[in-house]
Design a protein around this motif. Structure first.
Motif, PDB file in Angstrom:
ATOM      1  N   VAL A   1       0.866  -1.178   0.000  1.00 36.54           N
ATOM      2  CA  VAL A   1       0.000   0.000   0.000  1.00 36.54           C
ATOM      3  C   VAL A   1       0.904   1.230   0.000  1.00 36.54           C
ATOM      4  O   VAL A   1       1.619   1.491   0.972  1.00 36.54           O
ATOM      5  CB  VAL A   1      -0.936   0.032   1.224  1.00 36.54           C
ATOM      6  CG1 VAL A   1      -1.784   1.299   1.203  1.00 36.54           C
ATOM      7  CG2 VAL A   1      -1.826  -1.197   1.244  1.00 36.54           C
ATOM      8  N   LEU A   2       0.879   1.960  -1.103  1.00 36.00           N
ATOM      9  CA  LEU A   2       1.674   3.180  -1.209  1.00 36.00           C
ATOM     10  C   LEU A   2       0.946   4.344  -0.553  1.00 36.00           C
ATOM     11  O   LEU A   2      -0.231   4.585  -0.843  1.00 36.00           O
ATOM     12  CB  LEU A   2       1.917   3.536  -2.676  1.00 36.00           C
ATOM     13  CG  LEU A   2       3.075   2.879  -3.437  1.00 36.00           C
ATOM     14  CD1 LEU A   2       2.998   3.277  -4.902  1.00 36.00           C
ATOM     15  CD2 LEU A   2       4.404   3.298  -2.856  1.00 36.00           C
ATOM     16  N   LEU A   3       1.608   5.049   0.323  1.00 36.25           N
ATOM     17  CA  LEU A   3       1.130   6.350   0.777  1.00 36.25           C
ATOM     18  C   LEU A   3       1.979   7.375   0.044  1.00 36.25           C
ATOM     19  O   LEU A   3       3.139   7.604   0.391  1.00 36.25           O
ATOM     20  CB  LEU A   3       1.279   6.507   2.291  1.00 36.25           C
ATOM     21  CG  LEU A   3       0.987   7.912   2.854  1.00 36.25           C
ATOM     22  CD1 LEU A   3      -0.394   8.391   2.455  1.00 36.25           C
ATOM     23  CD2 LEU A   3       1.157   7.936   4.374  1.00 36.25           C
TER      24      LEU A   3
ATOM     25  N   THR B   1      -3.700   3.360   8.955  1.00 32.48           N
ATOM     26  CA  THR B   1      -3.368   2.389  10.013  1.00 32.48           C
ATOM     27  C   THR B   1      -4.395   2.340  11.134  1.00 32.48           C
ATOM     28  O   THR B   1      -4.553   1.304  11.772  1.00 32.48           O
ATOM     29  CB  THR B   1      -1.991   2.711  10.604  1.00 32.48           C
ATOM     30  OG1 THR B   1      -1.996   4.045  11.142  1.00 32.48           O
ATOM     31  CG2 THR B   1      -0.913   2.619   9.526  1.00 32.48           C
ATOM     32  N   GLN B   2      -5.070   3.459  11.415  1.00 34.86           N
ATOM     33  CA  GLN B   2      -6.058   3.530  12.494  1.00 34.86           C
ATOM     34  C   GLN B   2      -7.278   4.324  12.022  1.00 34.86           C
ATOM     35  O   GLN B   2      -7.524   5.437  12.485  1.00 34.86           O
ATOM     36  CB  GLN B   2      -5.460   4.201  13.739  1.00 34.86           C
ATOM     37  CG  GLN B   2      -4.207   3.539  14.265  1.00 34.86           C
ATOM     38  CD  GLN B   2      -3.638   4.284  15.457  1.00 34.86           C
ATOM     39  OE1 GLN B   2      -4.361   4.625  16.405  1.00 34.86           O
ATOM     40  NE2 GLN B   2      -2.344   4.557  15.425  1.00 34.86           N
ATOM     41  N   PRO B   3      -8.049   3.785  11.083  1.00 34.91           N
ATOM     42  CA  PRO B   3      -9.169   4.555  10.537  1.00 34.91           C
ATOM     43  C   PRO B   3     -10.243   4.900  11.568  1.00 34.91           C
ATOM     44  O   PRO B   3     -11.073   5.779  11.313  1.00 34.91           O
ATOM     45  CB  PRO B   3      -9.724   3.636   9.444  1.00 34.91           C
ATOM     46  CG  PRO B   3      -9.248   2.269   9.806  1.00 34.91           C
ATOM     47  CD  PRO B   3      -7.926   2.459  10.470  1.00 34.91           C
TER      48      PRO B   3
ATOM     49  N   ILE C   1      -4.562  -1.031   8.007  1.00 37.50           N
ATOM     50  CA  ILE C   1      -3.469  -1.589   7.210  1.00 37.50           C
ATOM     51  C   ILE C   1      -2.245  -1.763   8.097  1.00 37.50           C
ATOM     52  O   ILE C   1      -1.899  -0.859   8.877  1.00 37.50           O
ATOM     53  CB  ILE C   1      -3.154  -0.671   6.014  1.00 37.50           C
ATOM     54  CG1 ILE C   1      -4.380  -0.564   5.098  1.00 37.50           C
ATOM     55  CG2 ILE C   1      -1.953  -1.185   5.227  1.00 37.50           C
ATOM     56  CD1 ILE C   1      -4.233   0.457   4.009  1.00 37.50           C
ATOM     57  N   ASN C   2      -1.606  -2.894   7.974  1.00 40.19           N
ATOM     58  CA  ASN C   2      -0.385  -3.155   8.728  1.00 40.19           C
ATOM     59  C   ASN C   2       0.711  -2.196   8.263  1.00 40.19           C
ATOM     60  O   ASN C   2       0.995  -2.112   7.065  1.00 40.19           O
ATOM     61  CB  ASN C   2       0.060  -4.599   8.510  1.00 40.19           C
ATOM     62  CG  ASN C   2       1.173  -5.010   9.439  1.00 40.19           C
ATOM     63  OD1 ASN C   2       1.948  -4.184   9.924  1.00 40.19           O
ATOM     64  ND2 ASN C   2       1.279  -6.303   9.698  1.00 40.19           N
TER      65      ASN C   2
ATOM     66  N   ILE D   1       2.957  -0.797   4.341  1.00 39.03           N
ATOM     67  CA  ILE D   1       2.894   0.566   3.806  1.00 39.03           C
ATOM     68  C   ILE D   1       4.267   0.983   3.294  1.00 39.03           C
ATOM     69  O   ILE D   1       5.290   0.795   3.960  1.00 39.03           O
ATOM     70  CB  ILE D   1       2.401   1.553   4.878  1.00 39.03           C
ATOM     71  CG1 ILE D   1       0.956   1.231   5.264  1.00 39.03           C
ATOM     72  CG2 ILE D   1       2.500   2.992   4.383  1.00 39.03           C
ATOM     73  CD1 ILE D   1       0.401   2.118   6.360  1.00 39.03           C
ATOM     74  N   VAL D   2       4.265   1.556   2.109  1.00 34.71           N
ATOM     75  CA  VAL D   2       5.469   2.145   1.534  1.00 34.71           C
ATOM     76  C   VAL D   2       5.251   3.657   1.491  1.00 34.71           C
ATOM     77  O   VAL D   2       4.362   4.135   0.784  1.00 34.71           O
ATOM     78  CB  VAL D   2       5.753   1.605   0.118  1.00 34.71           C
ATOM     79  CG1 VAL D   2       6.963   2.307  -0.485  1.00 34.71           C
ATOM     80  CG2 VAL D   2       5.977   0.098   0.171  1.00 34.71           C
ATOM     81  N   LEU D   3       6.026   4.382   2.257  1.00 36.21           N
ATOM     82  CA  LEU D   3       5.941   5.842   2.271  1.00 36.21           C
ATOM     83  C   LEU D   3       6.749   6.379   1.096  1.00 36.21           C
ATOM     84  O   LEU D   3       7.952   6.119   0.993  1.00 36.21           O
ATOM     85  CB  LEU D   3       6.480   6.388   3.595  1.00 36.21           C
ATOM     86  CG  LEU D   3       6.473   7.907   3.779  1.00 36.21           C
ATOM     87  CD1 LEU D   3       5.058   8.451   3.723  1.00 36.21           C
ATOM     88  CD2 LEU D   3       7.137   8.283   5.101  1.00 36.21           C
ATOM     89  N   ALA D   4       6.097   7.095   0.199  1.00 32.87           N
ATOM     90  CA  ALA D   4       6.764   7.548  -1.014  1.00 32.87           C
ATOM     91  C   ALA D   4       6.373   8.987  -1.320  1.00 32.87           C
ATOM     92  O   ALA D   4       5.308   9.465  -0.913  1.00 32.87           O
ATOM     93  CB  ALA D   4       6.407   6.645  -2.201  1.00 32.87           C
ATOM     94  N   GLY D   5       7.241   9.662  -2.059  1.00 38.51           N
ATOM     95  CA  GLY D   5       6.962  11.035  -2.464  1.00 38.51           C
ATOM     96  C   GLY D   5       8.036  11.525  -3.403  1.00 38.51           C
ATOM     97  O   GLY D   5       9.125  10.955  -3.489  1.00 38.51           O
ATOM     98  N   ASP D   6       7.718  12.582  -4.120  1.00 33.20           N
ATOM     99  CA  ASP D   6       8.695  13.183  -5.028  1.00 33.20           C
ATOM    100  C   ASP D   6       8.816  14.665  -4.725  1.00 33.20           C
ATOM    101  O   ASP D   6       7.851  15.315  -4.321  1.00 33.20           O
ATOM    102  CB  ASP D   6       8.280  12.981  -6.490  1.00 33.20           C
ATOM    103  CG  ASP D   6       7.012  13.739  -6.866  1.00 33.20           C
ATOM    104  OD1 ASP D   6       7.111  14.880  -7.349  1.00 33.20           O
ATOM    105  OD2 ASP D   6       5.907  13.196  -6.660  1.00 33.20           O
TER     106      ASP D   6
END
Length: 614
Positions: free
Chosen positions: A253-255, A315-317, A338-339, A343-348
């Motif tokens: 799951v990409l954030l 993670t805690q909706p 979501i565990n 989660i993959v924390l991503a950004g540009d």
């Protein structure tokens, strides 16, 4: 509405004589203080990207002239020069390896970006580019987009851990309960110094955070938006064919935090890029692209609070600070927790800077004040990260014409006030930290030039703003991949941050990939072979990191993944027994080689770009 400001008082730090002696006509006609006045209808229209002023018509004419000149230069100088030299010599504007199509697209982007000098023009350009999202995604199949997903954020509840962590700092400043009154209208010298990471009295003091300056609803809430992207089953994928058409579903799951200099772009603008990433992970992979609040309406630290709210949303909706029922019936929320390991924390660009700030925010401002351990994302992906808000490094100030991003985008915090106000272009950093006094007045920009300069030069040194120079990067328990191009304006930001992150976290994997002849966020241009190469490398890194972090599969991983294979976990250690940052240079033909031969400035030079004496 925010509470009223107290009457202004003269202070040697701030230039409040401009307010006391000469109030604006706008301010005189309203009972609400100028610092908290809502933007007018025309200003809100302007901020939406609608250009209607004569100066903006001149911007369009300048952009058109620049585009025509660039095309002529490309046709009659660059291309003949490439042919004459058999495509072995770079021109001033276009490296030989780019080719005609890439050179043309970069020329158009550079012509538009060099002509824009305010928020409305930047957003107008981004809105025009966003219109081409659907044609660019026409060839993509087997994905689903859930746009305009909304949820409500209760700001006071969201900031309880932050305020508890900062209680000691604020009480020492005499700011008991000051967060209820927002920022003080007349900050003291000590208040400004509280934003710096250290001081002579307490070298371990937590840097203070200013209260938000944006407009909230009457109940202290605001609505946050984003969109979900999901990869569906696709039997035509090569990975599916190799596995007999029954590929294992991805749990990634990409954030994703989009770039745009903190002032423009959106989730829709980046939809094509994030969709390609999600589809490369395979069926089952999902991405939540956050439309965090932008400056000048909501300057620092609003974007960081939004990133934190989005992380809670994933993670805690059911967290008290989040309300999924936001009068948007039919919107898909994926409300199952979501565990964090998935989660993959991503950004540009600026979004990568916000991603770094989120990690530091969770570590320093949230974790100390909650009763449970916050688990951070196991993997972080940073593309052309903006880690020095002042853009003081050589690559940012270089005058070569390859990259389409404007340069520079800020002012060194150790410069003088005259240099700050003599800035010749649109000041992204100033807008992010202080807002815009003409469009959205707030307490940081409505008190005179000297007051705004003090806000800027102190906030620019905040660890969550310029982490590469001012933040303690130790304890970030996450595998990190950083990607940048050698012709990227923010290449040095990425290089120095990767170096320092690897030094501060010797037990974590840090991999830096520098792509020859590529520019800022080249992954955005889908027609580039190096764009596909970067996305494939990104997916391989994430999959490898997830396997390595899974204790149950570690032994199987070590047996199936040779160490020399691309994407394998590197155990290379330096002379002192510490794992070093993996420094990878990717040539234009896709080959990788390890070593510091990217022809960039030495790290020792980059570390001295900020003056050490304050």
């Amino acid at each position: 509405m925010p509470p009223e400001l107290k009457p202004q008082k003269l202070d040697p730090v701030s230039d409040n004589s401009a307010i006391v002696g000469k109030k604006s006509r706008h301010h005189a006609r309203t009972s609400q203080p100028q610092a908290y006045r809502r933007p007018s209808f025309m200003n809100r229209l302007y901020l939406s990207g609608v250009i209607y002023r004569p100066i903006d018509l001149a911007f369009i004419l300048r952009a058109l002239v620049s585009i025509v000149c660039t095309i002529l230069h490309l046709l009659f100088i660059d291309i003949p020069s490439h042919i004459w030299t058999r495509c072995t010599v770079n021109s001033r504007h276009h490296p030989a390896s780019w080719g005609v199509i890439y050179s043309f697209c970069m020329a158009m982007s550079r012509a538009s970006s060099s002509s824009a000098y305010n928020v409305a023009q930047l957003r107008w350009v981004s809105n025009i580019i966003a219109l081409f999202v659907y044609p660019r995604m026409f060839h993509l199949t087997n994905y689903r987009v859930y746009p305009n997903v909304e949820f409500k954020v209760h700001l006071n509840t969201l900031l309880k851990p932050e305020r508890k962590s900062l209680q000691e700092t604020r009480v020492r400043l005499g700011l008991r309960g000051a967060y209820q009154e927002r920022n003080p209208s007349n900050p003291s010298v000590d208040y400004f110094k509280s934003f710096l990471p250290t001081d002579s009295g307490n070298n371990r003091r937590l840097a203070n955070l200013p209260e938000e300056s944006g407009i909230l609803e009457n109940d202290g809430t605001y609505v946050l938006k984003g969109e979900w992207i999901e990869a569906l089953e696709d039997s035509t994928r090569s990975s599916d064919k190799r596995s007999g058409g029954a590929a294992k579903r991805s749990n990634v799951v990409l954030l994703y935090l989009h770039g745009g200099g903190h002032v423009f772009c959106s989730a829709k603008f980046h939809r094509q890029l994030v969709t390609r990433m999600t589809m490369e992970f395979g069926p089952g992979a999902r991405a939540f692209v956050l439309d965090y609040r932008l400056a000048p309406e909501d300057p620092f630290p609003a974007a960081i609070h939004d990133a934190y709210a989005a992380y809670l949303y994933l993670t805690q909706p059911n967290h008290q600070a989040i309300s999924l029922d936001c009068n948007n019936s039919g919107k898909v929320h994926h409300s199952t927790p979501i565990n964090p390991k998935d989660i993959v924390l991503a950004g540009d660009s600026a979004g990568a800077g916000v991603a770094i700030a989120l990690q530091l925010y969770l570590r320093d401002y949230v974790q100390p004040s909650v009763g449970f351990k916050i688990e951070m994302p196991a993997v972080t992906v940073l593309i052309s990260a903006w880690t020095d808000i002042s853009t003081s490094m050589p690559s940012a100030k270089s005058r070569h014409s390859y990259c389409y991003t404007p340069s520079p985008m800020g002012v060194n915090p150790f410069a003088d006030q005259e240099a700050f106000y003599a800035f010749p272009k649109f000041n992204f950093a100033r807008t992010y930290l202080c807002g815009d006094s003409q469009l959205v007045p707030n307490e940081r920009n409505s008190g005179g030039k000297r007051l705004e300069w003090n806000w800027y030069r102190h906030l620019a040194q905040h660890p969550l703003v310029s982490p590469v120079y001012t933040a303690d990067l130790s304890g970030l328990q996450t595998s990190t991949l950083l990607q940048a191009g050698t012709f990227d304006r923010l290449a040095d930001d990425t290089r120095l941050y990767a170096h320092k992150l690897g030094q501060a976290n010797p037990e974590q994997r840090v991999r830096l990939e520098l792509y020859r002849d590529m520019v800022h966020v080249h992954q955005f241009f889908e027609f580039l072979p190096m764009a596909d190469k970067a996305i494939q490398s990104l997916v391989a890194f994430v999959n490898t990191a997830q396997l390595h972090n899974n204790q149950d599969q570690r032994q199987q991983y070590q047996q199936q993944q040779p160490q020399q294979q691309r994407g394998s976990y590197s155990n290379k250690k330096g002379k002192a027994g510490r794992r070093e940052t993996e420094w990878i240079v990717v040539d234009k033909d896709g080959t990788e080689r390890e070593g510091h031969d990217d022809k960039g400035c030495p790290i020792s030079v980059l570390e001295r770009c900020w003056r050490q004496d304050q």
